[in-house]
Design an enzyme around this catalytic site. Structure first.
Site, PDB file in Angstrom:
ATOM      1  N   ASP A  99       4.920  42.306 -19.224  1.00  0.00           N
ATOM      2  CA  ASP A  99       5.336  41.396 -19.759  1.00  0.00           C
ATOM      3  C   ASP A  99       3.999  39.868 -19.873  1.00  0.00           C
ATOM      4  O   ASP A  99       4.291  38.829 -20.066  1.00  0.00           O
ATOM      5  CB  ASP A  99       6.489  40.470 -18.982  1.00  0.00           C
ATOM      6  CG  ASP A  99       6.359  40.327 -17.664  1.00  0.00           C
ATOM      7  OD1 ASP A  99       5.107  40.545 -17.258  1.00  0.00           O
ATOM      8  OD2 ASP A  99       7.439  40.425 -16.809  1.00  0.00           O
ATOM      9  N   GLU A 121       7.825  49.779 -18.704  1.00  0.00           N
ATOM     10  CA  GLU A 121       8.787  48.962 -17.883  1.00  0.00           C
ATOM     11  C   GLU A 121       9.365  47.972 -19.168  1.00  0.00           C
ATOM     12  O   GLU A 121       9.206  46.746 -18.965  1.00  0.00           O
ATOM     13  CB  GLU A 121       7.673  47.961 -16.998  1.00  0.00           C
ATOM     14  CG  GLU A 121       8.602  47.173 -15.974  1.00  0.00           C
ATOM     15  CD  GLU A 121       7.764  46.365 -15.183  1.00  0.00           C
ATOM     16  OE1 GLU A 121       7.326  46.877 -14.084  1.00  0.00           O
ATOM     17  OE2 GLU A 121       7.504  45.158 -15.175  1.00  0.00           O
ATOM     18  N   GLU A 135       6.751  34.801 -19.301  1.00  0.00           N
ATOM     19  CA  GLU A 135       6.970  36.368 -19.254  1.00  0.00           C
ATOM     20  C   GLU A 135       8.336  36.649 -20.048  1.00  0.00           C
ATOM     21  O   GLU A 135       8.160  37.747 -20.603  1.00  0.00           O
ATOM     22  CB  GLU A 135       6.619  36.742 -17.866  1.00  0.00           C
ATOM     23  CG  GLU A 135       5.306  36.752 -17.314  1.00  0.00           C
ATOM     24  CD  GLU A 135       5.051  35.305 -16.802  1.00  0.00           C
ATOM     25  OE1 GLU A 135       5.828  34.583 -16.637  1.00  0.00           O
ATOM     26  OE2 GLU A 135       4.056  35.519 -16.075  1.00  0.00           O
ATOM     27  N   HIS A 212       2.797  32.966  -6.124  1.00  0.00           N
ATOM     28  CA  HIS A 212       1.625  32.498  -7.247  1.00  0.00           C
ATOM     29  C   HIS A 212       2.136  32.522  -8.414  1.00  0.00           C
ATOM     30  O   HIS A 212       1.382  31.930  -9.509  1.00  0.00           O
ATOM     31  CB  HIS A 212       0.372  33.453  -7.082  1.00  0.00           C
ATOM     32  CG  HIS A 212       0.746  35.084  -7.818  1.00  0.00           C
ATOM     33  ND1 HIS A 212       0.688  35.114  -9.130  1.00  0.00           N
ATOM     34  CD2 HIS A 212       1.025  36.121  -7.235  1.00  0.00           C
ATOM     35  CE1 HIS A 212       0.837  36.244  -9.394  1.00  0.00           C
ATOM     36  NE2 HIS A 212       1.391  36.697  -8.254  1.00  0.00           N
ATOM     37  N   ARG A 214       3.971  30.874 -11.948  1.00  0.00           N
ATOM     38  CA  ARG A 214       3.922  29.503 -12.411  1.00  0.00           C
ATOM     39  C   ARG A 214       5.077  28.661 -11.920  1.00  0.00           C
ATOM     40  O   ARG A 214       4.994  27.481 -11.650  1.00  0.00           O
ATOM     41  CB  ARG A 214       3.735  29.444 -13.769  1.00  0.00           C
ATOM     42  CG  ARG A 214       3.039  28.323 -14.726  1.00  0.00           C
ATOM     43  CD  ARG A 214       2.741  28.696 -15.731  1.00  0.00           C
ATOM     44  NE  ARG A 214       1.498  29.739 -16.095  1.00  0.00           N
ATOM     45  CZ  ARG A 214       1.532  30.741 -16.496  1.00  0.00           C
ATOM     46  NH1 ARG A 214       2.762  31.297 -16.870  1.00  0.00           N
ATOM     47  NH2 ARG A 214       0.516  31.239 -16.701  1.00  0.00           N
ATOM     48  N   HIS A 245      -3.678  33.845  -3.521  1.00  0.00           N
ATOM     49  CA  HIS A 245      -4.053  34.205  -4.707  1.00  0.00           C
ATOM     50  C   HIS A 245      -5.200  33.044  -5.211  1.00  0.00           C
ATOM     51  O   HIS A 245      -5.152  32.104  -4.810  1.00  0.00           O
ATOM     52  CB  HIS A 245      -2.734  33.989  -5.658  1.00  0.00           C
ATOM     53  CG  HIS A 245      -2.822  34.645  -7.063  1.00  0.00           C
ATOM     54  ND1 HIS A 245      -3.567  33.672  -8.083  1.00  0.00           N
ATOM     55  CD2 HIS A 245      -2.720  35.638  -7.720  1.00  0.00           C
ATOM     56  CE1 HIS A 245      -3.577  34.469  -9.221  1.00  0.00           C
ATOM     57  NE2 HIS A 245      -3.195  35.684  -9.032  1.00  0.00           N
TER      58      HIS A 245
END
Ligand code: UDP
Length: 391
Positions: A99, A121, A135, A212, A214, A245
């Site tokens: 995604d 997926e 996503e 990590h 958003r 990250h």
């Protein structure tokens, strides 16, 4: 022997490389297909060790990443760069995974050129376009563009069918991450650095943290890191491993809150072998990652999911994971410290996301389906050329 059909495999981030590596591996075994590997390098530094571990050398690198750019800028660069490659390589199918902006741009670029898209997926849905962002939108748009939907679970398949995907184009394959995990577990040895860290923390309850996404940035991340820091301070037999990250939104908060804390090990992002090594040895995993939720059942390690929702409810249903959501992370940590019954109960769980044969299934399906599709494209191209010649 007729020419091999090229299958263009596109990735740009760490999880895409992990999850497409088994598919590339299976494609390489075939006599009728030739993988054409394209990296967008959406995650430049994070990607390199994974390509090395899986022995993948991209045929093309779009090198789209520069600092502080928007998803729109990344998308525009991929559309442009990939379009030229599609024109040159003429693949019979384009495979994208998951995604990301890379996956969406790849699917859209192929769709515009009438090249069939295979979505690995497919069918994950959180039901909320704002989370995960962007996503959830990317996945839905890829489903519209895809010709072959490779769903990991029955629920993913049902999600697609409920959105009126064509039933015969939706395949239940399992998630290729289980294939990647098995391959790594059987073929690789973790580094001495990680071995010595594991030895040094023998007898401790090790927490492995990754965060990590958003949606976790800002206040939520600060609160979670403080909760974990205070939990480690309160319990001398607990330690925390945190591969940090590179995103500055993570680094800044992490340094402010966790630097110089006793029993807190801040690490650079780990390669897959070392990361799996730490997962296996964790008392508890705390993470906002999607892939980690899918890997945890194979390793029998429990996960507290640092998110409001999950598009992988199978992890919760099997008992391997619990959603922190709006509950208190501190309370959940303390509860499990006092009563380890949940942690002990997940040691042996069947992985609901796959059985390690997903990539084989995907490539077999392509073997049956892509030949006629590819022929159609080539015929259409030849007809167009013939028309032009007649004009
Ligand atoms: N991972 C890794 N090293 C790390 C952190 C994560 O190899 O330091 C792996 C992890 O095993 C999983 C994947 O990276 O397969 C998850 O990536 P990420 O959390 O970036 O993406 P998501 O799964 O949330 O899409």
């Amino acid at each position: 022997m007729p020419n091999k059909i090229k299958i263009l495999v596109l990735f740009g981030t760490r999880p895409e490389a992990i999850k497409l590596a088994p598919v590339i591996y299976e494609l390489k075994k075939r006599h009728d297909f030739e993988p054409c590997v394209v990296s967008s390098s959406q995650h430049t530094d994070l990607l390199a060790p994974f390509l090395k571990i899986f022995d993948i050398e991209p045929d093309h690198d779009l090198r789209v990443m520069t600092e502080n750019q928007t998803p729109n800028a990344v998308c525009a660069k991929i559309l442009q760069g990939l379009d030229e490659i599609l024109a040159r390589e003429k693949p019979g199918c384009v495979l994208v995974q998951g995604d990301t902006t890379t996956a969406f741009a790849g699917a859209f670029a192929a769709f515009n050129r009438k090249i069939p898209v295979g979505h690995v997926e497919a069918g994950l849905r959180s039901g909320n376009l704002q989370s995960p962002f962007p996503e959830e939108m990317n996945r839905r748009l890829i489903s519209l563009a895809a010709r072959f939907h490779f769903a990991a679970t029955k629920r993913n398949r049902e999600n697609l069918l409920s959105e009126k995907a064509i039933e015969k184009d939706v395949y239940l394959t399992g998630n290729t991450v289980v294939d990647a995990l098995e391959y790594i577990s059987n073929n690789s040895v973790q580094s001495e650095k990680i071995n010595s860290l594991i030895r040094k923390t023998e007898g401790f309850k090790r927490i492995l943290l990754t965060t990590h996404r958003r949606e976790s940035f800002g206040a939520a991340m600060s609160r979670n890191l403080k909760d974990l820091r205070d939990f480690v301070r309160r319990h001398e037999d607990v330690c925390l491993f945190f591969p940090v990250h590179p995103n500055p939104n993570v680094r800044r908060v992490c340094v402010d809150i966790l630097k110089s804390e006793e029993r807190v090990y801040l690490l650079e992002p780990l390669d897959y072998v070392d990361f799996i090594g730490i997962m296996k040895n964790a008392w508890l995993i705390v993470s906002d990652s999607g892939g980690v939720q899918e890997e945890a059942p194979s390793l029998g390690r429990p996960v507290l999911i640092l998110r409001e929702n999950t598009e992988r409810p199978e992890a919760i249903e099997t008992g391997i994971a619990k959603l922190v959501g709006t509950d208190s992370l501190t309370e959940m940590l303390e509860e499990n410290y006092t009563d380890e019954s949940w942690i002990d109960s997940v040691k042996s769980i069947e992985n609901p996301f796959g059985d390690g044969n997903a990539a084989k299934r995907i490539v077999e399906i392509l073997g049956k389906e892509v030949h006629p599709e590819a022929q159609k494209i080539h015929l259409a191209t030849e007809t167009q050329t013939a028309h032009k010649a007649l004009k």
